[in-house]
Motif scaffolding. Structure first.
Motif, PDB file in Angstrom:
ATOM      1  N   THR A 201      33.662   2.981 -51.668  1.00 53.97           N
ATOM      2  CA  THR A 201      32.738   2.331 -52.586  1.00 53.97           C
ATOM      3  C   THR A 201      33.461   1.163 -53.232  1.00 53.97           C
ATOM      4  OG1 THR A 201      31.236   2.630 -54.453  1.00 53.97           O
ATOM      5  CG2 THR A 201      33.337   3.782 -54.570  1.00 53.97           C
ATOM      6  N   THR A 209      27.161   6.185 -58.217  1.00 56.01           N
ATOM      7  CA  THR A 209      28.140   5.629 -57.284  1.00 56.01           C
ATOM      8  C   THR A 209      27.691   5.881 -55.848  1.00 56.01           C
ATOM      9  OG1 THR A 209      29.933   6.043 -58.854  1.00 56.01           O
ATOM     10  CG2 THR A 209      30.548   5.639 -56.554  1.00 56.01           C
ATOM     11  N   PHE A 211      28.685   5.835 -52.008  1.00 56.26           N
ATOM     12  CA  PHE A 211      29.769   5.807 -51.031  1.00 56.26           C
ATOM     13  C   PHE A 211      29.203   5.499 -49.646  1.00 56.26           C
ATOM     14  CE2 PHE A 211      32.065   8.036 -54.327  1.00 56.26           C
ATOM     15  CZ  PHE A 211      33.366   7.566 -54.163  1.00 56.26           C
TER      16      PHE A 211
END
Length: 1016
Positions: A201, A209, A211
């Motif tokens: 990321t 978040t 990834f």
């Protein structure tokens, strides 16, 4: 140390990195306040710029320690303002001095000391880095530094301890504060790693978040296959490529120098660009990095003159890959330190590439003008623009559309010895045919050694169709055709393969696109016609198409489709994605699009459905029902210009903070005809209504408009409702492009069979073709010379007259033989136009027949086709019914072979079988009218009742319930007239009250809504 611990994994990685040239960093040298390894920063500057450093120390005063501290503070402030990428690439200015923070490998090494400073870069890998001032006990497994600037972090997990890469992701999400200096304003990328998988990321955002997978693919990099990595070799991990390849010092510095960049971002108030830390940072996905690196390495080693096919799926990030490749090729040098290409030409119809290339490459170069686009409205004609950019020194990359490409061909005159890299975006046969061959011919004429010893330009023209030493083509497509593979692919034995693959399967499994085949519903239209009682003959093919068009475009058929589309959209699509979901309706013609657009709009308005705003997209003018008074264009129907449509369709009230106070129209349904079916990226599209036959590549490209991802969009949101295709046929169309596409090699001697077939008709005369060839070559020298060219071109037409006249005579006496010649000549021109590019025949007689045949073909007369006046034809029955709900997800079956270019690939004769109209209608009724029953008669009876004046008047003056008092009786009479010969139907309608009531209710609603819609 036990091998099953996390530290053992960490030890293995560090050992490999140190062996490759990294140095172990010391956690205590990391300044948590500044976010820098101040010891490494000072050591690098002193080792590479000692004279400047000595002067700075004088300015700072108070000893070396204070100078280091103040300089580090200055660097930290610059990174806070500009970002680490810009500071590493372009250095910082301090008290009148430019101090470099990194030295990157130069494009060439002509200077004796070219690599001295580059070799003094200090790449350090620091284990267990305590990064936080507030929480001093928190530490990262690995941190990577370039000359004291932290650029990457990694969390490592060993499944033998009960943890894997998913735990590393969660650690970043829950245990790493995005506001910490290291994460907020220093590092570029964060890796979650275990022995099997890698994810990364570029921005930590707690639970949000995201990834992305950073894996090679299940079969290895650039190969067919799915997500993941192949089994590890002895003594290595599946993920060893990360530290052995990607983190290899030269490769890692190259990624920072030539790949990592910031997205443009939405402008702030006043038009200012957002700051570096507010913009998204783009780090290459593994397949992008590997593809660019592989292409560049091959071109650097082998020079110009090679073709490359890159089969990258939708969702692969082709725009970025092309931008990175174009930049690399623009300053690529070989082992001899010579520049490989003088210019890079990018052929694309996607305007997004223009801005993206401009912005991305400016971040690399900090020089304007490196990228130029030839466009309407520029200074001078397109030809003048092209000439200026090709001759100029500043422009390295020229972006053109396929339509502009001929201007490039025209202006390469005088560029003898120059070498070009041509990047073709979405390569298909149209881009790999005559335009490409023409460029090769021009370059050959201007200096190729391939011209034979008699200096015969005709032979040079033939040779130019093969691969040429001054040109390299880099072709990108998700759906390569057989021709594309042979023109651009890599030969392995008797097969042609793509140079590099990122498969549809891998893109789906990695979550970069959605699978459009998972929720697929098919419908079929059943209809019957009446008419055609006479025995007049009609062209069967044209009449069949006209009759089917009559049925499908009938008002009743369009109204049923509109009702199905709108009701489905309202029920299943409108509320998805938080009220943002959009749909596309794909039609078979421009008139179809206009009529269906109007019916959808009218039905939604009549039913009072909110949130169903409709747009239509087609090119040019359309005469609806061939009426001058009903001639429309896309802008006239939509109320704004064509260029404004994508933005208007993208707008959503749910994302507009001013929607309540400043309302704007929101459009949710887009009806298209041969437009927006390729290259249109609208992530909010979730539903497609297909009313057009789709085959092969067209099926994949059209349906793939749905596969783009969106944070709110999941696999269950996708839906295809298909009125025109069988599910099995659509699945078959997708199969060749699911993993990898290959084709068998073509027999080059096929062209001689095709030549013999043409000449055996004895219509063409050698001496006439030779005279034509001489005049053709003279005309080529006069291109662009106004009147002289016009006269030369007219002379070419005159020289085909004798062959044309002989053909016309044959057409009158022996039509079948004449049509056989036309077909054989067309087959030869088609075959030679393709095969000569692959094979490069040095035989001038083949080229002569080709150029002569191309000029002659459009001149050959045609016998007047029989008319297709259908007379009085009426639609008596119509029903659109669901035929199935399908999950057509493909299973891995390896590379799929497209059929090669075979001797049997001719286009077929132009013979047009004739049939009586009555027979044709009977045959079509048999095909499309099966399974029609009482419910279909209901619609016909209702429409007959609607024609009665009292029924029409009642519809306008009453609500639906009171309308029924007038309608029901008339409808009953009309129904009895239609079913009077069907004893069972009559008895059921008379004796079954529920059946009687249901039929009347259905018919009443249909009639009432139709009549009121007609006047709405």
């Amino acid at each position: 140390m036990a091998v099953h611990t996390e530290r053992a994994f960490e030890d293995a990685i560090e050992t490999a990195m140190v062996k490759a040239g990294w140095e172990p960093g010391k956690p205590e040298h990391y300044d948590r306040e500044l976010g820098l390894d101040t010891e490494q920063l000072a050591a690098f500057v002193n080792a590479t710029q000692a004279d400047v450093w000595d002067q700075l120390k004088v300015h700072y005063g108070d000893g070396v320690g204070e100078a280091r501290r103040e300089f580090a503070r200055h660097v930290a402030r610059e990174i806070d303002k500009r970002g680490a990428v810009d500071v590493l690439r372009h250095g910082v200015r301090d008290r009148g001095h430019l101090i470099r923070l990194a030295y990157f490998r130069p494009a060439h090494t002509l200077a004796d000391d070219a690599l001295v400073r580059y070799d003094r870069n200090r790449l350090t890998v620091t284990r267990q880095l305590a990064y936080s001032e507030r929480e001093p006990l928190k530490a990262l497994d690995l941190a990577l530094f370039v000359n004291g600037v932290p650029v990457a972090t990694a969390e490592l997990k060993n499944p033998l301890t009960g943890q894997n890469v998913e735990h590393a992701k969660e650690q970043y999400r829950h245990d790493r504060d995005p506001k910490e200096l290291l994460f907020a304003k220093r590092t570029l990328v964060h890796f979650a790693v275990d022995p099997d998988l890698v994810f990364l990321t570029t921005r930590l955002a707690r639970e949000q978040t995201r990834f992305l997978p950073f894996n090679t693919g299940s079969e290895g990099p650039g190969q067919k296959g799915g997500a993941g990595n192949p089994p590890a070799e002895p003594g290595r991990y599946r993920t060893s490529y990360l530290w052995e390849e990607v983190w290899q010092p030269e490769a890692w510095l190259d990624i920072i120098r030539r790949f990592v960049h910031l997205e443009e971002g939405e402008p702030l108030r006043g038009g200012r660009k957002p700051g570096a830390h507010a913009r998204n940072l783009i780090f290459p996905r593994y397949h992008q990095w590997h593809a660019v690196r592989s292409l560049v390495e091959h071109a650097a080693e082998h020079g110009a003159g090679h073709n490359y096919l890159v089969e990258h799926s939708a969702g692969s990030g082709k725009s970025n890959t092309i931008a990175w490749l174009a930049h690399r090729l623009s300053n690529l040098h070989g082992a001899d330190n010579e520049q490989v290409f003088d210019k890079v030409v990018v052929i694309t119809d996607r305007s997004v590439l223009d801005d993206q290339l401009q912005d991305t490459i400016y971040q690399f170069e900090h020089r304007a003008g490196v990228v130029a686009r030839i466009k309407d409205g520029g200074e001078g004609s397109k030809s003048e623009q092209v000439g200026k950019e090709l001759a100029g020194e500043t422009t390295k990359i020229l972006i053109v559309t396929l339509q502009t490409f001929p201007h490039v061909l025209e202006k390469v005159h005088g560029l003898r010895g120059k070498r070009f890299a041509v990047i073709v975006d979405e390569a298909h046969s149209s881009q790999s045919g005559e335009s490409a061959a023409a460029l090769k011919r021009v370059l050959t004429k201007l200096g190729s050694d391939d011209i034979d010893e008699d200096a015969d330009p005709l032979t040079a023209s033939a040779l130019a169709r093969g691969r040429h030493e001054s040109l390299s083509y880099f072709a990108f497509t998700a759906t390569p055709k057989q021709k594309t593979l042979e023109l651009f692919g890599v030969r392995r034995g008797e097969e042609w393969w793509p140079f590099h693959v990122y498969s549809m399967r891998q893109a789906i499994e990695e979550g970069f696109i959605l699978d459009v085949l998972r929720n697929y519903v098919t419908y079929k239209t059943y209809w019957r016609l009446v008419g055609g009682d006479d025995d007049r003959e009609v062209d069967e093919r044209k009449a069949s198409a006209a009759l089917a068009r009559f049925a499908v475009l009938s008002p009743a058929s369009l109204e049923q489709r509109a009702e199905l589309i709108v009701e489905h959209f309202v029920t299943h699509t409108r509320g998805r994605l938080g009220g943002r979901a959009k749909a596309m309706v794909v039609t078979r013609s421009r008139e179809h699009a206009v009529k269906l657009y109007r019916k959808i709009k009218a039905y939604a308005d009549m039913r009072g459905h909110e949130g169903c705003g409709v747009l239509v997209a087609f090119s040019g003018e359309v005469k609806v029902d061939n009426l001058d008074s009903d001639t429309v264009t896309e802008p006239s129907l939509n109320g704004f210009g064509e260029k404004a449509l994508p933005a208007a369709f993208a707008y959503t009230r749910a994302d507009d903070p001013n929607a309540a106070t400043t309302p704007k129209p929101e459009y949710r349904i887009l009806v298209v005809a041969d437009k927006y079916q390729t290259g249109f990226d609208q992530p909010l599209l979730t539903t497609m209504y297909v009313d057009k036959a789709l085959k092969s590549v067209a099926a994949v490209q059209t349906l793939s408009r749905l596969n783009r991802t969106h944070p709110r969009k999941g696999q269950d949101d996708l839906f295809v409702l298909d009125f025109a295709n069988e599910a099995e046929d659509v699945q078959k169309a997708f199969k060749p492009f699911f993993e990898a596409t290959i084709t068998t090699s073509t027999d080059p001697n096929l062209i001689y069979d095709a030549e013999r077939a043409v000449m055996d008709h004895q219509l063409l005369v050698e001496s006439e073709m030779e005279t034509f060839a001489a005049e053709y070559l003279r005309a080529q020298q006069l291109v662009g010379e106004g009147t002289r060219w016009d006269h030369a071109h007219a002379e070419l037409y005159r020289l085909t007259d004798p062959a044309r006249d002989r053909f016309a005579h044959l057409l009158g006496d022996k039509r079948e033989q004449a049509e056989a010649f036309r077909s054989d000549l067309r087959d030869y021109v088609r075959k030679y136009g393709f095969l000569a590019q692959v094979v490069g025949y040095p035989d001038r007689t083949l080229e002569r027949l080709y150029v002569y045949g191309k000029m002659l073909l459009p001149m050959l007369p045609r016998r007047q086709d029989p008319g297709i006046d259908l007379g009085q034809v009426d639609l008596t029955h119509l029903r659109i019914g669901k035929t199935g709900e399908h999950d057509m997800a493909l299973a891995p079956e390896g590379a799929q072979v497209l059929p090669g270019f075979s001797a049997d690939a001719a286009g077929g004769r132009d013979e047009r079988p004739l049939a009586s109209l009555a027979e044709l209608i009977a045959e079509l009724n048999e095909r499309f009218g099966s399974n029609l029953g009482e419910s279909d008669i209901v619609r016909g009876s209702a429409e007959a009742a609607m024609a009665e004046p009292q029924v029409r008047a009642a519809a306008f003056a009453n609500d639906e319930e009171n309308f029924g008092h007038v309608f029901d009786e008339v409808f009953e009479d009309k129904l009895y007239e239609r079913i009077e010969n069907d004893t069972n139907a009559v008895q059921r309608f008379a004796d079954d009250p529920q059946f009687n009531s249901d039929l009347k209710s259905i018919a009443r609603r249909y009639a009432y809504e139709s009549l009121r819609r007609d006047v709405a």
